[in-house]
Every structure is written in C-alpha cells, then in structure tokens.
Design a protein around this motif. Structure first.
Motif, PDB file in Angstrom:
ATOM      1  N   MET A 231       0.945  -1.235  -0.093  1.00  0.00           N
ATOM      2  CA  MET A 231       0.105  -0.044   0.067  1.00  0.00           C
ATOM      3  C   MET A 231       0.986   1.274  -0.060  1.00  0.00           C
ATOM      4  O   MET A 231       2.040   1.289   0.193  1.00  0.00           O
ATOM      5  CB  MET A 231      -0.872  -0.021   1.209  1.00  0.00           C
ATOM      6  N   ALA A 232       0.412   2.400  -0.289  1.00  0.00           N
ATOM      7  CA  ALA A 232       1.030   3.558  -0.432  1.00  0.00           C
ATOM      8  C   ALA A 232      -0.064   4.718   0.176  1.00  0.00           C
ATOM      9  O   ALA A 232      -1.185   4.359  -0.111  1.00  0.00           O
ATOM     10  CB  ALA A 232       1.329   4.282  -1.952  1.00  0.00           C
ATOM     11  N   THR A 233       0.692   5.667   0.977  1.00  0.00           N
ATOM     12  CA  THR A 233      -0.325   6.881   1.494  1.00  0.00           C
ATOM     13  C   THR A 233       0.539   7.896   1.079  1.00  0.00           C
ATOM     14  O   THR A 233       1.731   8.118   1.485  1.00  0.00           O
ATOM     15  CB  THR A 233      -0.491   6.562   3.082  1.00  0.00           C
ATOM     16  N   ILE A 234      -0.364   9.027   0.621  1.00  0.00           N
ATOM     17  CA  ILE A 234       0.082  10.479   0.522  1.00  0.00           C
ATOM     18  C   ILE A 234      -0.600  11.417   1.011  1.00  0.00           C
ATOM     19  O   ILE A 234      -1.565  11.195   1.031  1.00  0.00           O
ATOM     20  CB  ILE A 234       0.257  10.650  -1.017  1.00  0.00           C
ATOM     21  N   ALA A 235      -0.012  12.383   1.584  1.00  0.00           N
ATOM     22  CA  ALA A 235      -0.777  13.448   2.333  1.00  0.00           C
ATOM     23  C   ALA A 235      -0.250  14.743   1.862  1.00  0.00           C
ATOM     24  O   ALA A 235       0.821  15.123   1.974  1.00  0.00           O
ATOM     25  CB  ALA A 235      -0.760  13.309   3.957  1.00  0.00           C
ATOM     26  N   TYR A 236      -1.362  15.639   1.548  1.00  0.00           N
ATOM     27  CA  TYR A 236      -1.002  17.169   1.042  1.00  0.00           C
ATOM     28  C   TYR A 236      -1.489  18.148   2.050  1.00  0.00           C
ATOM     29  O   TYR A 236      -2.778  17.890   2.656  1.00  0.00           O
ATOM     30  CB  TYR A 236      -1.502  17.272  -0.343  1.00  0.00           C
ATOM     31  N   VAL A 237      -1.050  19.037   2.392  1.00  0.00           N
ATOM     32  CA  VAL A 237      -1.317  20.094   3.271  1.00  0.00           C
ATOM     33  C   VAL A 237      -1.739  21.264   2.433  1.00  0.00           C
ATOM     34  O   VAL A 237      -0.674  21.745   1.693  1.00  0.00           O
ATOM     35  CB  VAL A 237      -0.460  20.468   4.446  1.00  0.00           C
ATOM     36  N   PHE A 238      -2.805  21.829   2.486  1.00  0.00           N
ATOM     37  CA  PHE A 238      -3.287  23.093   1.490  1.00  0.00           C
ATOM     38  C   PHE A 238      -3.118  24.359   2.270  1.00  0.00           C
ATOM     39  O   PHE A 238      -3.722  24.419   3.534  1.00  0.00           O
ATOM     40  CB  PHE A 238      -4.590  22.751   1.065  1.00  0.00           C
ATOM     41  N   SER A 239      -2.447  25.422   1.688  1.00  0.00           N
ATOM     42  CA  SER A 239      -2.249  26.616   2.511  1.00  0.00           C
ATOM     43  C   SER A 239      -2.247  27.814   1.598  1.00  0.00           C
ATOM     44  O   SER A 239      -1.672  27.471   0.243  1.00  0.00           O
ATOM     45  CB  SER A 239      -1.167  26.600   3.360  1.00  0.00           C
TER      46      SER A 239
END
Length: 319
Positions: A231-239
């Motif tokens: 599995m892969a997990t990616i996370a992005y923070v928007f600002s």
C-alpha cells in the motif's frame, strides 16, 4: 470501494496501526492553523472506525463523517459506530463528496481506498481540491502491488494497465518499461498523477484570486507498507499565502517520517513476540546486547526505528 472490512480487521494490522499514529502526529500540528476541535474529519470508517476513534480521542475532533458504499449492510455499520456523533454518508465517494465539500470549514480528508487505483480516485481528488480550505489536509491510501506485464508486448500491456488506472492523459508515449516490477515505481507514478490533478484544479481555482488568497498544496507524507498487499499513502497540506506563517509554524519537517519528494518512508513492522519486543525495548539502544541467535537485525531496526508507534496487542477476553 469494496467491503474489505469483511476480510481485514483494520484495528490490528500492525503497519496500518503505525501509519495511523504517524498521521495523528502530523494532524496535531495543524493547530497552528486553527483549533483542532474545529476541524472536520472525513474518511472511510468501515465497521471498525479505528481512525475515527484515534482522531476523536487525541485530536478532539467531534464532527466526523464516514463514507460507506456498502449500503446493503447499513444496520451493521450504524451498530458499530463508536460515537453517536459520527455521521454516515451512504454511497460511492464520488457521489457523496460534492455535498460534503460544499460546507465551509477546515477539514481532514483521508480517502483510505483498499483496492487498486482507479480513475474515480482522481475524480475524488478534483472534487476535494476544488473546495478545500487553507489549513486542510487531503490524504489518499491505495493498493500499489507491482504490475504483471506481458513479456511479449511489454509497452502496450503496461500502457493499457496504466491508462485503465488513471486515464490516457497521464501516460506518456514511448513509455519506459523498465522497473515496473517494483511497487515503488507504480506508487511514485500514481503519486505524481495525484499531484498533477491537484495542480490542475488549483490553477483554475486560483485564477482571478488575489495573490494572498491563492492556494497551494504541499506533500508531507509518502508512506509505503504491507500488511499483505503493498500500500501507499500520500498526504498534502493546503495553504494560502496569507497563511504561510501558520504553515511554517506547524514545523512538519521536525517529524522524522515526513517525506516531500519521491522517496517514500517505508513502514516496516517486525514479526516479534511480546516477550521479544519487551526485551529489545529494555536494551535499546545497546546494539552489543542483541542476541543474534534470536533476533534478525532487520527486525531490530524495524522496531527501534518506529518504537514509539509500534502497536501492542494482547488478548484480554477469556472464553
């Protein structure tokens, strides 16, 4: 979204358990943007709701929404909700998300897909990116098992598989067929497709906005792990630019597992007994005390690297 909760108890998958706690520690730092209590969490609770329980207890998030496509078993999901305040939204994510993103407020979206990547996941990314607010997070998890490619027609077979996953516009001509036996190669490709989709949506969304109000998305997590399937997990923070000081105050880079490039953080979990774990923690970090007749170095490294997040399971019921 398949009913994988019938096959997998998400509460006891060790690598997933570690991942969940790491994501918790990333989300805690969002308090530089706003009170965590004011955030909303949107995810796929299955019937275990493991992430919902953790994020409610630690982050004190009360507004929580679980998307569930398995409409034939509504009663069971409602019964297993750990908190009455969790709202169930029934239907496919692409159908449900437009209504959810219309509501104002900072949010954490974790689209924790259990299956192979499909085009609708990029559609979900677009729906969320179109409305997500500064200080919010979009995370995605997906199966990235290495592809099985026809040896007699490698390029065409590979192209067909990738086009089926993401669409023709993301697959270049004269595709390099080397390295696709690696799950990492596929994970990076899919991560870049997600990033391109976000950039495309934000480019359109930012048009006409003042410079201070324009949003950008920055990758903060890139995990790979396996409790069976890779599995892969990616996370992005928007600002937005006006919130730049808040984003910097989060100090995400202080977390050793943060990844902002194409090199994933590999969550490895050792296969150790409770007694072995206890012993290794007692002698840590004294390498010279390791009994090499009992312990493989890779298991020791996996435990010591992530010991703060390593799960402890024990049977507490007697039958």
């Amino acid at each position: 979204m398949s009913n994988s909760g019938r096959k997998i108890n998400y509460a006891v998958r060790p690598a997933k358990n570690v991942e969940r706690k790491m994501m918790r520690d990333l989300f805690i730092r969002l308090r530089s943007f706003a009170r965590l209590e004011d955030y909303r969490y949107v995810g796929f609770g299955s019937k275990y709701f493991s992430d919902f329980i953790l994020f409610h207890k630690i982050l004190n998030i009360s507004e929580m929404i679980s998307i569930e496509a398995d409409v034939n078993n509504r009663a069971r999901y409602e019964f297993n909700k750990p908190y009455a305040g969790i709202t169930m939204e029934w239907g496919k994510s692409t159908e449900v998300l437009p209504k959810l993103v219309a509501k104002e407020g900072k949010s954490i979206f974790w689209m924790d897909y259990d299956g192979l990547f499909e085009k609708y996941m990029l559609e979900d990314v677009a729906i969320i990116s179109e409305k997500i607010e500064s200080g919010s997070v979009l995370a995605l998890s997906f199966n990235c098992e290495s592809l099985k490619i026809d040896k007699t027609d490698r390029e065409n077979d590979l192209r067909e598989q990738l086009i089926k996953m993401v669409g023709k516009e993301y697959v270049v001509n004269n595709l390099d067929t080397r390295g696709w036996k690696s799950s990492k190669k596929l994970a990076i490709f899919l991560k870049n497709c997600i990033a391109d989709k976000i950039k495309l949506v934000l480019k359109s969304r930012n048009y006409g906005l003042s410079e201070n109000d324009r949003l950008e998305a920055k990758q903060k997590l890139f995990f790979m792990y396996a409790d069976g399937a890779t599995m892969a997990t990616i996370a992005y923070v928007f600002s937005s630019k006006i919130d730049q000081n808040h984003a910097e105050a989060c100090r995400f880079s202080d977390l050793y597992f943060v990844r902002e490039d194409d090199e994933p953080f590999d969550i490895s979990t050792p296969n150790l007994t409770i007694k072995e774990v206890r012993h290794l923690m007692e002698i840590r970090p004294c390498v010279e005390k390791i009994n090499t007749k009992i312990f493989a170095q890779k298991d020791v490294d996996a435990l010591w690297e992530n010991y703060r997040y390593f799960p402890g399971f024990s049977e507490i019921e007697s039958f």
